[in-house]
Each structure stands twice: as C-alpha cells, then as structure tokens.
Design a protein around this motif. Structure first.
Motif, PDB file in Angstrom:
ATOM      1  N   LYS A   1      -5.546   3.057  -6.986  1.00 25.37           N
ATOM      2  CA  LYS A   1      -6.089   3.173  -5.817  1.00 25.37           C
ATOM      3  C   LYS A   1      -5.998   4.289  -4.976  1.00 25.37           C
ATOM      4  CE  LYS A   1      -6.527  -0.130  -1.955  1.00 25.37           C
ATOM      5  NZ  LYS A   1      -5.751  -1.400  -1.541  1.00 25.37           N
ATOM      6  N   HIS A   2      -4.741   4.272  -4.326  1.00 24.54           N
ATOM      7  CA  HIS A   2      -4.332   5.537  -3.506  1.00 24.54           C
ATOM      8  C   HIS A   2      -3.424   6.447  -4.602  1.00 24.54           C
ATOM      9  CE1 HIS A   2      -5.759   3.564  -0.205  1.00 24.54           C
ATOM     10  NE2 HIS A   2      -5.045   2.665  -0.336  1.00 24.54           N
TER      11      HIS A   2
ATOM     12  N   LYS B   1      -6.381  -1.092 -11.637  1.00 25.18           N
ATOM     13  CA  LYS B   1      -7.194   0.382 -11.339  1.00 25.18           C
ATOM     14  C   LYS B   1      -6.620   1.125 -10.332  1.00 25.18           C
ATOM     15  CE  LYS B   1     -11.799  -1.619 -12.360  1.00 25.18           C
ATOM     16  NZ  LYS B   1     -13.094  -1.821 -11.786  1.00 25.18           N
TER      17      LYS B   1
ATOM     18  N   ASP C   1       0.931  -1.334   0.308  1.00 20.53           N
ATOM     19  CA  ASP C   1       0.127  -0.024   0.057  1.00 20.53           C
ATOM     20  C   ASP C   1       0.789   1.181  -0.132  1.00 20.53           C
ATOM     21  OD1 ASP C   1      -2.655  -0.403  -0.425  1.00 20.53           O
ATOM     22  OD2 ASP C   1      -3.096  -0.550   1.573  1.00 20.53           O
TER      23      ASP C   1
END
Length: 277
Positions: free
Chosen positions: A82-83, A80, A29
């Motif tokens: 995300k952040h 896609k 992430d």
C-alpha cells in the motif's frame, strides 16, 4: 502518517522483520520504507567516472532485487503493498548507514530481524545489539522465525521510574492497533493485593487507555532477563516493549547480566525498544 524503516539483507532471517512490518501496516496506516545496505567492492585501479557508473548500475540492480524480494513476501502472506518505498545505500557499515538514514529521514521506527543463536549468527547479530544501544529512533527487533499474525496484546516491562512519560509512547503505539497493554514490573519488595491495586490505579490515572498491572517477585536466583522470559512465556503477548537509558548499555542497564545480549537472539516475540527521555 508514521514511518517505519524496514531493513533486509535478502537473507531468509530478514524476512521476519518484513512480515512483522507488513502486519503492522495492515492494522494501521504506516509508510514502510524497505532498505538494503549493500557493501560494494570496487577495484582500486578504476577512475572516478568508472566507479560512479558502476555504483549507479549496481544500485539499480540491487533496487530491482529489493522490490522483487519484498513483493514476494507480500504475495506469500496474501497482502498487497500500500504505502511503500524502497531504498538502497552503499556502505560497508550497515548499522551506521541504517542509523544515519533513519535519523536523516525522520523515521518513527526501525524494524530489524534478530538472527539465530549460532556462533556466526551471534557475530552478525551484533548489528541488532548496536542499533538498540545507539539508535535515537525506537527499534523493533523481530525473531527470525516470526510468522505474521494479528497484533492484539502488548507486554510493557518497566522499572516504573519514569512511567508517566513511557506510557504515553506505549499507548500511542498500541491504540491504533487496538492492542491490550499489560504493564510488567519486578520488585524485591513484598506487596499485597491492596498495594498493587493502588499502584495500578495511580498508573491508570496517567492515561485514558485501559491497562493492567502485573507486579512480579524478583527471585534471587533469577536475573531480570530470565524473569522477563518467563513472563513472556506465560502471557504470550504479541509484542514486548521496553525502554533504554541513553548513553548506557541497554542490556546491562535493564538486565544487569553479562550475557543479557542473548535476549535479542532468543526472543520469541517482537521486541520494541524506546529511548528513555
């Protein structure tokens, strides 16, 4: 969440850096901020109000172009966003603008694409070299022909002078990716397998993350850049990691060769450069 500043000038070469950053974020992430530094030429006869309006309008245009450019890459590799964030800076000095933006916004990494080896590309590629030599933020240099693939192995080249501090940074980068680490060191000393095993155990005791040690012989007819090239070719890692010495030319400091800047333009795997403490 750690943050990566991903630079692009909308060229095909710059797409590789975006693909790598997107792959990193897919395995961990990260917050990705895609940055374009735009050199805007303004007629000298304009007044301040007209100039400001023109700058604002151009930033809106470039910002929309940036979003579309990035989204097209996500679509091409079937992922896609995300952040993600987008930023446009107006400046004739791209490397200075990137460095300032990264430091002012506390980014953990700067990701930039390396260009090809043509004469014009070498000149443009000095931006990469300047970033590596000047940045306090770790720099990720991605070869221009990189295609997104799972990041599974890290080759960490070190002189072992400060490995206790370096390994912590390498492990922090590798662990979320579940990537293996091979520590590469070159020496002119003769070491037998028992010596190497003792050194590997000593290094392993500095971390709870598994790693292997490869000690290579530095041949007299090879400078370090050539030795590392050969090691990368043999190991085929996902990433090569190195550390640079502050206030010294990184390429000269690591490779001791006048043409060592060639490495960033010929690297076949992404290169992560940390600043020595």
């Amino acid at each position: 969440m750690e943050k990566i500043l991903v630079t692009t000038d909308f060229s095909d070469h710059s797409k590789s850096g975006l693909r790598f950053a997107i792959q990193l974020a897919a395995q961990n992430d990260y917050l990705l901020t895609f940055l374009n530094v735009h050199h805007l030429q303004i007629p000298s006869a304009w007044d301040v109000l007209s100039e400001n309006e023109y700058q604002d309008e151009q930033k809106r245009i470039v910002h929309a172009k940036l979003i579309q450019f990035v989204e097209n890459i996500y679509e091409a590799i079937h992922l896609k966003p995300k952040h993600v964030q987008y930023a446009v800076e107006l400046s004739p000095l791209p490397e200075s603008s990137v460095l300032e933006f990264a430091e002012n916004h506390n980014f953990n990494y700067i990701c930039i694409s390396a260009r090809g080896a043509g004469i014009l590309n070498k000149i443009l590629g000095t931006i990469t070299s300047n970033l590596i030599n000047q940045s306090k933020v770790p720099v990720i240099v991605v070869p221009h022909d990189y295609q997104a693939t799972e990041i599974s192995s890290i080759l960490y080249a070190s002189d072992l002078e400060d490995y206790e501090n370096e390994i912590g940074k390498v492990v922090a980068f590798a662990k979320p990716l579940q990537a293996s680490i091979e520590l590469l060191n070159f020496t002119s000393l003769e070491l037998n397998q028992e010596d190497v095993k003792k050194l590997e155990t000593k290094i392993q005791n500095t971390t709870d993350y598994p790693l292997t040690l490869h000690v290579g012989e530095r041949k007299q007819d090879h400078n370090l850049i050539e030795a590392i090239r050969l090691a990368v070719k043999k190991a085929k890692p996902s990433i090569l990691v190195m550390f640079t010495q502050q206030n010294r030319n990184w390429f000269e400091n690591i490779f001791y060769a006048g043409n060592a800047a060639e490495y960033s333009f010929h690297t076949k795997v992404p290169l992560v450069v940390f600043r020595k403490s």
